[in-house]
Design an enzyme around this catalytic site. Structure first.
Site, PDB file in Angstrom:
ATOM      1  N   GLU A  68       0.797  -1.295  -0.279  1.00 44.18           N
ATOM      2  CA  GLU A  68       0.000  -0.075  -0.089  1.00 44.18           C
ATOM      3  C   GLU A  68       1.013   1.306  -0.066  1.00 44.18           C
ATOM      4  OE1 GLU A  68      -2.983  -0.372   3.158  1.00 44.18           O
ATOM      5  OE2 GLU A  68      -4.133  -1.775   2.104  1.00 44.18           O
ATOM      6  N   GLU A  96      -5.845  -7.848  -0.485  1.00 43.98           N
ATOM      7  CA  GLU A  96      -6.454  -7.709   0.750  1.00 43.98           C
ATOM      8  C   GLU A  96      -7.916  -7.481   0.435  1.00 43.98           C
ATOM      9  OE1 GLU A  96      -4.837  -5.008   3.733  1.00 43.98           O
ATOM     10  OE2 GLU A  96      -2.915  -5.616   3.423  1.00 43.98           O
TER      11      GLU A  96
HETATM   12  O1  LIG Z   1      -2.298  -3.931   7.205  1.00 42.22           O
HETATM   13  C1  LIG Z   1      -3.517  -3.885   6.966  1.00 42.22           C
HETATM   14  C2  LIG Z   1      -3.462  -2.695   5.673  1.00 42.22           C
HETATM   15  O2  LIG Z   1      -2.758  -3.270   4.558  1.00 42.22           O
HETATM   16  C3  LIG Z   1      -4.725  -1.892   5.396  1.00 42.22           C
HETATM   17  O3  LIG Z   1      -4.745  -0.721   5.177  1.00 42.22           O
HETATM   18  C4  LIG Z   1      -5.975  -0.089   4.700  1.00 42.22           C
HETATM   19  C5  LIG Z   1      -6.658  -0.489   3.341  1.00 42.22           C
HETATM   20  O4  LIG Z   1      -7.729   0.314   3.425  1.00 42.22           O
HETATM   21  C6  LIG Z   1      -7.395   1.771   3.272  1.00 42.22           C
HETATM   22  O5  LIG Z   1      -8.716   2.370   2.978  1.00 42.22           O
HETATM   23  C7  LIG Z   1      -9.484   1.757   2.007  1.00 42.22           C
HETATM   24  C8  LIG Z   1      -9.025   2.232   0.759  1.00 42.22           C
HETATM   25  O6  LIG Z   1     -10.096   1.613  -0.443  1.00 42.22           O
HETATM   26  C9  LIG Z   1     -11.480   2.097  -0.188  1.00 42.22           C
HETATM   27  O7  LIG Z   1     -12.170   1.676  -1.142  1.00 42.22           O
HETATM   28  C10 LIG Z   1     -11.898   1.642   1.394  1.00 42.22           C
HETATM   29  O8  LIG Z   1     -13.319   1.854   1.626  1.00 42.22           O
HETATM   30  C11 LIG Z   1     -11.116   2.052   2.397  1.00 42.22           C
HETATM   31  O9  LIG Z   1     -11.449   1.369   3.408  1.00 42.22           O
HETATM   32  C12 LIG Z   1      -6.768   1.941   4.442  1.00 42.22           C
HETATM   33  O10 LIG Z   1      -6.711   3.603   4.539  1.00 42.22           O
HETATM   34  C13 LIG Z   1      -5.689   1.366   4.682  1.00 42.22           C
HETATM   35  O11 LIG Z   1      -5.040   1.528   5.913  1.00 42.22           O
HETATM   36  O12 LIG Z   1      -5.591  -2.126   6.308  1.00 42.22           O
HETATM   37  C14 LIG Z   1      -5.968  -3.277   7.361  1.00 42.22           C
HETATM   38  C15 LIG Z   1      -4.254  -3.528   7.898  1.00 42.22           C
HETATM   39  O13 LIG Z   1      -4.619  -4.198   8.906  1.00 42.22           O
END
Ligand SMILES: O[C@@H]1[C@@H](O)[C@H](O[C@@H]2CO[C@@H](O[C@@H]3CO[C@@H](O)[C@H](O)[C@H]3O)[C@H](O)[C@H]2O)OC[C@H]1O
Length: 474
Positions: free
Chosen positions: A188, A292
């Site tokens: 990410e 993920e």
């Molecule tokens: O380690 C993991 C981590 O990799 C993961 O990161 C999050 C992923 O989602 C991010 O937001 C999303 C982005 O896409 C949109 O469509 C979604 O609605 C959002 O939720 C978020 O900012 C990251 O931190 O998350 C879980 C960790 O345990």
């Protein structure tokens, strides 16, 4: 056995037969995370705090035992029994390199990673190695283990140089291992300029290829693996690469805009959000991997009688996402295999020594919403709302959407910085204090709470995964 490789839109084996990778991430293990194992803040903070309370040796003993118990043969056997075939292994660079001794490989870093790759291989499970935490922090969130929201990885060439060096060392170590499906060089990225991430991929690609021409690379899109729109023709320089999206659906979280009833509009919105992330690959006939995804779940101790109903709704989201993925014959890795009860396929029993030791502390963390992931801030929103109001009122609207907008809106930015970084920092020492005076034997018992036999199974989730793992024939 030969290496898996990427061929057009597919992952194939040595006979060119399609292999669909379906599995989970081993989140919270070699890169510990607050909501997964129950501490506040970041891993580097709790490691330092625990060493202060119980001393360096006992602290290292505890974390080593935690790593040992967290994934063992029984875990691999169970995982395989569900019909899944791949585990993405996130790891923290700090296992391999000390910030105070840069570019000196720590051989002990391989101890648990080698162990788990071998365990998985023994059960016929592929692994994908995911650098979840790079020096300086490659993204703005807690899981980059940087303690800040500034992703300084992108601002300091030396952080990038060290990461390229680390991948060279890792690739040298793993070049001969055919059970490794590939390398996922950076979890990410959030590069506000969108260009440095591509430059970094060019460098890491050519460095890995010099020592390891075999393994596939799984490259995350920018902005939390959601955006390839600036990648242009970069793929023409990279062979044997798949491109990774992270497909979290808003409907799988407490902040969903409305209850998920699998309505036509909702399913369209879900599909659209997924398609947008893979647009660049689809336009070029490239291979997509969903590295993920997955909802979070309600807990009886916090959500009371609504628990079952909420979780039924989350399973609906899960099924509908899998429906989309099956039609596309997509390889996926759900988040996450094991935790303390929020998202994991298996989770630590509440009656274990770890969970009873931290029962009140965890309830306080929940009430204060100091973990960002799926936070329910209803009990503290009134504290932070004035800050949001102030920015809304005082800052011209065109300056309110700071990167990583649109993933971070103003509310989530304030929440991330104020609760998840600032307030949670004050709870790091109180977390560590729970261990004061514990003997080595007691530390061992506490760490053992994370072993497979001390975990419960999220049967609803596991059944859906199993049903879908066999739906698409290989
Ligand atoms: O380690 C993991 C981590 O990799 C993961 O990161 C999050 C992923 O989602 C991010 O937001 C999303 C982005 O896409 C949109 O469509 C979604 O609605 C959002 O939720 C978020 O900012 C990251 O931190 O998350 C879980 C960790 O345990």
């Amino acid at each position: 056995m030969a290496y898996l490789k990427v061929s057009g839109t597919k992952i194939v084996d040595q006979n060119n037969k399609e292999v669909i990778l379906r599995g989970a991430g081993l989140g919270g293990w070699l890169n510990m995370e607050n909501f997964i194992s129950g501490y506040p803040g970041c891993e580097f903070q709790i490691r330092a705090a625990l060493a202060e309370v119980v001393g360096k040796d006992k602290s290292e003993f505890f974390f080593d035992k935690f790593l040992e118990y967290f994934f063992q043969d029984a875990d691999a056997a169970f995982f395989k029994s569900l019909g899944l075939n791949c585990i993405r292994i996130p790891f923290n660079y700090r296992h391999f390199e000390d910030d105070m001794n840069p570019r000196v490989l720590k051989p002990e870093g391989f101890k648990h990673l080698d162990r788990v790759i071998t365990l998985c291989a023994n059960h016929g499970i592929y692994t994908i190695l995911d650098l979840h935490t790079a020096p300086g922090g490659q993204n703005t969130d807690w899981h980059a283990d940087a303690g800040t929201h500034i992703a300084n990885f992108w601002n300091h060439k030396d952080f990038q140089d060290r990461t390229v060096w680390l991948w060279e060392e890792l690739a040298k170590h793993y070049v001969g291992n055919t059970w490794i499906a590939g390398y996922n060089p950076l979890n990410e990225p959030t590069d506000p300029y969108h260009t440095r991430v591509i430059d970094f991929y060019d460098r890491v690609y050519s460095t890995i290829r010099k020592v390891d021409p075999h393994h596939a690379l799984f490259l995350d899109g920018n902005t939390f693996a959601s955006d390839f729109s600036h990648f242009g023709d970069a793929h023409k320089r990279w062979e044997n690469c798949a491109y990774s999206i992270h497909d979290y659906s808003v409907y799988g979280f407490p902040a969903a805009p409305e209850p998920y009833v699998s309505g036509e509009d909702q399913r369209r919105r879900m599909r659209r959000s997924y398609e947008r992330k893979r647009e660049w690959m689809d336009a070029r006939g490239l291979c997509v991997w969903n590295g993920e995804w997955g909802p979070v779940y309600a807990r009886r101790e916090y959500d009371g009688q609504r628990t079952e109903a909420i979780n039924e709704e989350r399973y609906r989201v899960l099924r509908d996402q899998l429906d989309i993925y099956n039609k596309d014959r997509l390889s996926w890795s759900i988040w996450t295999y094991k935790d303390i009860g929020y998202q994991g396929m298996v989770y630590v029993n509440r009656e274990t020594p770890y969970m009873t030791l931290f029962r009140d502390f965890l309830a306080q963390k929940q009430r204060l919403a100091i973990d960002a992931w799926g936070a329910d801030d209803s009990q503290v929103r009134h504290i932070y709302q004035p800050l949001i109001d102030l920015i809304t009122k005082e800052v011209p609207s065109e300056y309110q959407n700071l990167y990583p907008f649109p993933v971070w809106k103003l509310e989530s930015r304030v929440g991330r910085l104020a609760r998840n970084i600032l307030v949670s920092e004050f709870f790091v020492k109180p977390w560590a204090e729970h261990f004061r005076g514990k003997s080595v034997e007691e530390l061992d018992v506490i760490a053992r709470s994370f072993s497979f036999e001390n975990c419960l199974h999220r049967d609803g989730l596991n059944k859906i995964l199993t049903d879908n793992a066999s739906l698409v024939a290989e």
